[in-house]
Design a protein around this motif. Structure first.
Motif, PDB file in Angstrom:
ATOM      1  N   ARG A 166       0.936  -0.906   0.006  1.00 33.19           N
ATOM      2  CA  ARG A 166      -0.027  -0.004  -0.276  1.00 33.19           C
ATOM      3  C   ARG A 166       1.304   1.082   0.393  1.00 33.19           C
ATOM      4  O   ARG A 166       0.862   1.816  -0.422  1.00 33.19           O
ATOM      5  CB  ARG A 166      -1.146   0.021   1.358  1.00 33.19           C
ATOM      6  N   LEU A 167       2.060   1.297   0.633  1.00 35.50           N
ATOM      7  CA  LEU A 167       3.035   2.032   0.064  1.00 35.50           C
ATOM      8  C   LEU A 167       3.563   2.528  -0.774  1.00 35.50           C
ATOM      9  O   LEU A 167       3.513   3.764  -1.527  1.00 35.50           O
ATOM     10  CB  LEU A 167       4.177   1.948   1.042  1.00 35.50           C
ATOM     11  N   VAL A 168       3.699   1.100  -2.155  1.00 35.49           N
ATOM     12  CA  VAL A 168       4.378   1.738  -2.992  1.00 35.49           C
ATOM     13  C   VAL A 168       3.915   2.632  -4.263  1.00 35.49           C
ATOM     14  O   VAL A 168       3.384   2.910  -4.656  1.00 35.49           O
ATOM     15  CB  VAL A 168       4.226   0.144  -3.933  1.00 35.49           C
ATOM     16  N   GLY A 169       2.113   2.527  -3.711  1.00 38.60           N
ATOM     17  CA  GLY A 169       0.886   3.110  -4.261  1.00 38.60           C
ATOM     18  C   GLY A 169       0.944   4.798  -4.284  1.00 38.60           C
ATOM     19  O   GLY A 169       1.071   5.420  -4.867  1.00 38.60           O
ATOM     20  N   ARG A 170       1.329   5.338  -2.457  1.00 39.77           N
ATOM     21  CA  ARG A 170       1.565   5.958  -2.782  1.00 39.77           C
ATOM     22  C   ARG A 170       2.764   7.047  -3.183  1.00 39.77           C
ATOM     23  O   ARG A 170       2.991   7.885  -3.191  1.00 39.77           O
ATOM     24  CB  ARG A 170       1.795   6.323  -0.714  1.00 39.77           C
ATOM     25  N   VAL A 171       3.703   6.148  -3.423  1.00 39.59           N
ATOM     26  CA  VAL A 171       4.687   6.269  -3.823  1.00 39.59           C
ATOM     27  C   VAL A 171       4.746   7.223  -4.850  1.00 39.59           C
ATOM     28  O   VAL A 171       5.064   7.692  -5.373  1.00 39.59           O
ATOM     29  CB  VAL A 171       6.096   5.030  -3.852  1.00 39.59           C
ATOM     30  N   ASN A 172       3.539   6.196  -6.468  1.00 46.23           N
ATOM     31  CA  ASN A 172       3.511   6.047  -7.268  1.00 46.23           C
ATOM     32  C   ASN A 172       2.656   7.488  -7.394  1.00 46.23           C
ATOM     33  O   ASN A 172       2.814   7.705  -8.173  1.00 46.23           O
ATOM     34  CB  ASN A 172       2.750   4.557  -8.128  1.00 46.23           C
ATOM     35  N   ARG A 173       2.048   7.398  -6.381  1.00 49.31           N
ATOM     36  CA  ARG A 173       1.526   8.978  -7.065  1.00 49.31           C
ATOM     37  C   ARG A 173       1.955  10.341  -6.225  1.00 49.31           C
ATOM     38  O   ARG A 173       1.744  11.258  -7.352  1.00 49.31           O
ATOM     39  CB  ARG A 173       0.059   9.228  -5.688  1.00 49.31           C
ATOM     40  N   ALA A 174       3.160   9.740  -5.890  1.00 45.01           N
ATOM     41  CA  ALA A 174       4.339  10.637  -5.716  1.00 45.01           C
ATOM     42  C   ALA A 174       4.784  11.245  -6.547  1.00 45.01           C
ATOM     43  O   ALA A 174       5.070  12.220  -6.985  1.00 45.01           O
ATOM     44  CB  ALA A 174       4.852  11.167  -4.102  1.00 45.01           C
ATOM     45  N   GLU A 175       5.442  10.881  -7.223  1.00 44.80           N
ATOM     46  CA  GLU A 175       5.903  10.277  -8.477  1.00 44.80           C
ATOM     47  C   GLU A 175       5.549  10.786  -9.465  1.00 44.80           C
ATOM     48  O   GLU A 175       5.857  12.132 -10.330  1.00 44.80           O
ATOM     49  CB  GLU A 175       6.765   9.269  -9.311  1.00 44.80           C
ATOM     50  N   PHE A 176       4.260  10.387  -9.431  1.00 48.04           N
ATOM     51  CA  PHE A 176       3.194  11.621 -10.771  1.00 48.04           C
ATOM     52  C   PHE A 176       3.097  12.576 -10.630  1.00 48.04           C
ATOM     53  O   PHE A 176       3.095  13.637 -11.529  1.00 48.04           O
ATOM     54  CB  PHE A 176       1.344  10.958 -10.718  1.00 48.04           C
ATOM     55  N   ILE A 177       2.603  12.950  -8.688  1.00 42.67           N
ATOM     56  CA  ILE A 177       2.655  14.542  -8.768  1.00 42.67           C
ATOM     57  C   ILE A 177       4.141  15.631  -9.209  1.00 42.67           C
ATOM     58  O   ILE A 177       3.600  16.795  -9.953  1.00 42.67           O
ATOM     59  CB  ILE A 177       1.821  14.608  -7.124  1.00 42.67           C
ATOM     60  N   GLY A 178       5.409  14.975  -8.647  1.00 43.72           N
ATOM     61  CA  GLY A 178       5.937  15.604  -9.241  1.00 43.72           C
ATOM     62  C   GLY A 178       6.276  16.015 -10.698  1.00 43.72           C
ATOM     63  O   GLY A 178       6.705  16.908 -11.596  1.00 43.72           O
ATOM     64  N   LEU A 179       6.432  14.826 -11.141  1.00 45.00           N
ATOM     65  CA  LEU A 179       6.338  14.631 -12.618  1.00 45.00           C
ATOM     66  C   LEU A 179       5.372  15.752 -14.125  1.00 45.00           C
ATOM     67  O   LEU A 179       6.012  16.502 -14.346  1.00 45.00           O
ATOM     68  CB  LEU A 179       7.343  13.387 -13.321  1.00 45.00           C
ATOM     69  N   ALA A 180       4.593  15.864 -13.563  1.00 48.16           N
ATOM     70  CA  ALA A 180       3.365  16.711 -13.962  1.00 48.16           C
ATOM     71  C   ALA A 180       3.099  17.923 -13.798  1.00 48.16           C
ATOM     72  O   ALA A 180       3.013  18.864 -14.520  1.00 48.16           O
ATOM     73  CB  ALA A 180       1.770  15.717 -13.545  1.00 48.16           C
ATOM     74  N   ALA A 181       3.636  17.677 -12.252  1.00 46.90           N
ATOM     75  CA  ALA A 181       4.381  19.512 -12.230  1.00 46.90           C
ATOM     76  C   ALA A 181       4.746  20.280 -12.842  1.00 46.90           C
ATOM     77  O   ALA A 181       5.329  21.033 -13.281  1.00 46.90           O
ATOM     78  CB  ALA A 181       3.730  19.341 -10.613  1.00 46.90           C
ATOM     79  N   THR A 182       6.185  19.341 -12.983  1.00 46.43           N
ATOM     80  CA  THR A 182       7.309  19.387 -14.046  1.00 46.43           C
ATOM     81  C   THR A 182       7.001  19.990 -14.924  1.00 46.43           C
ATOM     82  O   THR A 182       7.675  21.319 -15.951  1.00 46.43           O
ATOM     83  CB  THR A 182       8.265  18.698 -13.578  1.00 46.43           C
ATOM     84  N   LEU A 183       6.390  19.273 -15.487  1.00 47.94           N
ATOM     85  CA  LEU A 183       5.609  19.428 -17.145  1.00 47.94           C
ATOM     86  C   LEU A 183       4.858  20.180 -17.868  1.00 47.94           C
ATOM     87  O   LEU A 183       5.208  20.916 -17.892  1.00 47.94           O
ATOM     88  CB  LEU A 183       5.489  17.821 -17.322  1.00 47.94           C
TER      89      LEU A 183
END
Length: 590
Positions: free
Chosen positions: A258-275
């Motif tokens: 369940r932590l892995v899902g939260r890690v993927n969410r954080a990655e999505f937020i960071g990359l989407a914000a950068t783009l």
């Protein structure tokens, strides 16, 4: 969480996380030069690894502006050299971190073993040998794996994360800020995970210790299990302990997924914000396409190391729980060891027990205001029914247990005040459980007298009647015995213990049913060996056969933690009291 039976807290303590962190910081501070070098190399390697991505953005911009082939080739060469330097630097950083960790684990193992060997045997018995074995075995292995494999990955990922965010900010502070939006999401994931997982990891290590304990008991009691045909009961105990450990492991892994899902969410937020921020800045002319590309690639490069960091957090948590158990052993202080006077020396070998009361950890008092005087050179037998307190009194006399009230003295000096390095010169204990160490027999005998020559060793063996069978061994004194050598019978092991006693030459000897393990077939032989080994010494015998008591100079009869009778064998038989009844029952069944 799976419903399972709670684990009883062990006697051996577990250090708090703050204390564990304090121990680790102190150990690393003692190696501050190596620590600083590893950190510096790690940061430099992370910076070198970031340079190629940074320059890739420059390369894109130059191509877009029609850069020359020579200039592009030079830039590409620099990118390749920086990538090679980053790879080599990361490898060197991993090596330095692993070497630093190995040195720390070596210190940890030595400190734990030093403290464990310094603890009273009764403390180990009360906690269960499986608990200590799991700490010096499984827990050390978990920590060693973490520092050699997990920590280099985690620290290199942390170095790369810091340098990457700094690199993104150097392109444009708004790109760095956009990438940093992942941090709160990562923190939220850990905030959710840590409070739930930390107790589970601690419980998991306790479950492993409990499983080790029931396994050790089954192995040590194999003959008894076979005799009473109670295999099913012990297999059920092992199965229950194993199921507990298994269920906790599954629960921890489920939580981690369940932590892995939260890690993927954080990655999505960071990359989407950068783009998104990059697109807006390029459209407004604030940054170039190459800079946004470099920032996006920098952030994307973090996916793998940050993922490794988060995914290895599972093992890091397990290592932290194991480290806390090991530091808990290190922090244990032998009873009153630090308060003993450095120069207290008894004036003789007379033993005086004055108003001693003692209670174990459960609060149950097993000795009640016991008083006993044993003149120097006297052989005193302690008898009584099971649970009367005989072994506990013997442990207090030997300094293995510290009484709650009163004190035991040797030659007028309290046992607790004798200098630690002199205590075993004054009083030694032999129990029915004798361990023969693996290796040449001569080395085993020299454990208590490192400088003894062979003639002294042979003299000790002749004293206790063991020289004949030792001479019959294939290589005599040089015969390898123990687990990886020639097996010795229980009677032979007791002979070795008696010979060690002669070599150690203590003034006071405590024999706690020391001739019981070999069985009745060798009883007379071992009792003769014990009599020879203790001749001229003040001797306390916890007797399980009344024939041992009958030959003693003095007998103390115990009942319910109190001494109810004292005197010689003839005096006590004539008195018609408790000892007389015990003797009559013994004689009737002999």
């Amino acid at each position: 969480m799976t419903e399972t039976e709670p684990i009883t807290a062990p006697v051996l303590p577990v250090a708090s996380m703050s204390r564990t962190g304090g121990w680790l910081r102190a150990d690393l501070f003692a190696r501050r030069r190596a620590t600083a070098t590893a950190a510096a190399v790690g940061l430099a390697a992370a910076a070198a690894s970031t340079v190629p991505v940074y320059l890739l953005g420059t390369l894109i911009d130059r191509i877009g502006h029609g850069g020359t082939g020579t200039g592009l080739a030079v830039l590409a060469t620099i990118i390749g050299a920086a990538a090679l330097a980053g790879g080599l630097g990361t490898g060197l950083s991993s090596y330095l971190i692993a070497r630093l960790g190995a040195q720390t684990v070596a210190d940890l193992r030595e400190q734990v073993m030093r403290r464990a060997l310094d603890l009273p045997a009764t403390t180990i018995e009360e906690s269960g040998r499986g608990d200590l074995l799991s700490r010096v075995g499984a827990d050390v292995a978990v920590v060693a794996k973490a520092v050699s494999q997990v920590m280099p990955t985690i620290l290199n990922a942390a170095f790369l994360g810091v340098v990457t965010l700094a690199g993104m900010a150097s392109l444009d502070w708004r790109l760095g800020l956009a990438g940093a939006l992942c941090i709160p999401a990562y923190a939220a994931g850990l905030w959710w995970y840590l409070p739930r997982s930390a107790p589970l990891y601690a419980d998991e290590r306790l479950a492993v210790a409990a499983r080790a304990q029931v396994s050790v008991e089954a192995i040590q009691g194999a003959k008894t299990i076979e005799a009473y045909e109670i295999h099913d009961r012990h297999l059920a105990d092992i199965d229950a302990a194993s199921a507990r450990a298994r269920d906790l492991s599954i629960t921890v892994f489920t939580l981690f997924t369940r932590l892995v899902g939260r890690v993927n969410r954080a990655e999505f937020i960071g990359l989407a914000a950068t783009l998104v921020v990059g697109f807006l800045l390029v459209r407004s002319g604030g940054v170039t396409v190459g800079q946004v590309t470099a920032a996006a690639l920098m952030f994307h490069r973090l996916f793998n190391p940050i993922g490794m960091l988060m995914y290895n957090f599972d093992e890091a948590q397990e290592a932290a729980a194991s480290l806390a158990r090991l530091v808990g052993v290190i922090d244990m202080n032998p009873p009153d060891r630090d308060d003993r006077s450095a120069g207290a020396e008894p004036a003789g070998s007379a033993v005086e027990v004055d108003g001693v009361s003692f209670a174990y950890h459960d609060g149950r008092e097993v000795l009640h205001d016991v008083c006993l005087h044993i003149p120097a050179g006297t052989r005193c037998a302690i008898v009584g029914s099971t649970g009367a307190g005989k072994t506990t009194l013997a442990a207090v006399i030997a300094g293995l247990q510290t009484p709650a009230r009163g004190e035991s003295r040797i030659g007028g000096v309290a046992v607790g005040d004798i200098a630690p390095d002199r205590l075993r010169h004054w009083v030694a204990t032999i129990t029915q459980e004798v361990h023969v160490f693996s290796g040449p027999l001569v080395d085993d005998l020299r454990l208590v007298a490192p400088h003894a020559d062979r003639e002294e060793i042979w003299a000790a063996l002749r004293t206790v009647g063991a020289a004949e069978w030792v001479e019959a061994l294939d290589d005599g004194l040089d015969t390898v015995v123990g687990e990886h050598g020639a097996g010795l019978t229980a009677a032979q092991a007791q002979h070795i213990a008696m010979a060690r006693l002669v070599l150690a030459d203590p003034a006071v000897v405590v024999l706690d049913e020391a001739t019981a393990e070999a069985g009745s077939a060798h009883a007379a032989e071992l009792e003769a060996a014990a009599a020879a080994a203790t001749a001229g010494r003040t001797t306390v015998v916890v007797a399980h056969r009344l024939t041992q008591a009958a030959t003693a100079d003095r007998i103390a009869v115990m009942d319910d933690g109190r001494i109810v009778e004292t005197g010689s064998h003839d005096e006590l038989v004539a008195a018609g009291g408790r000892y007389a009844r015990l003797w009559q029952a013994w004689a009737a069944n002999s």
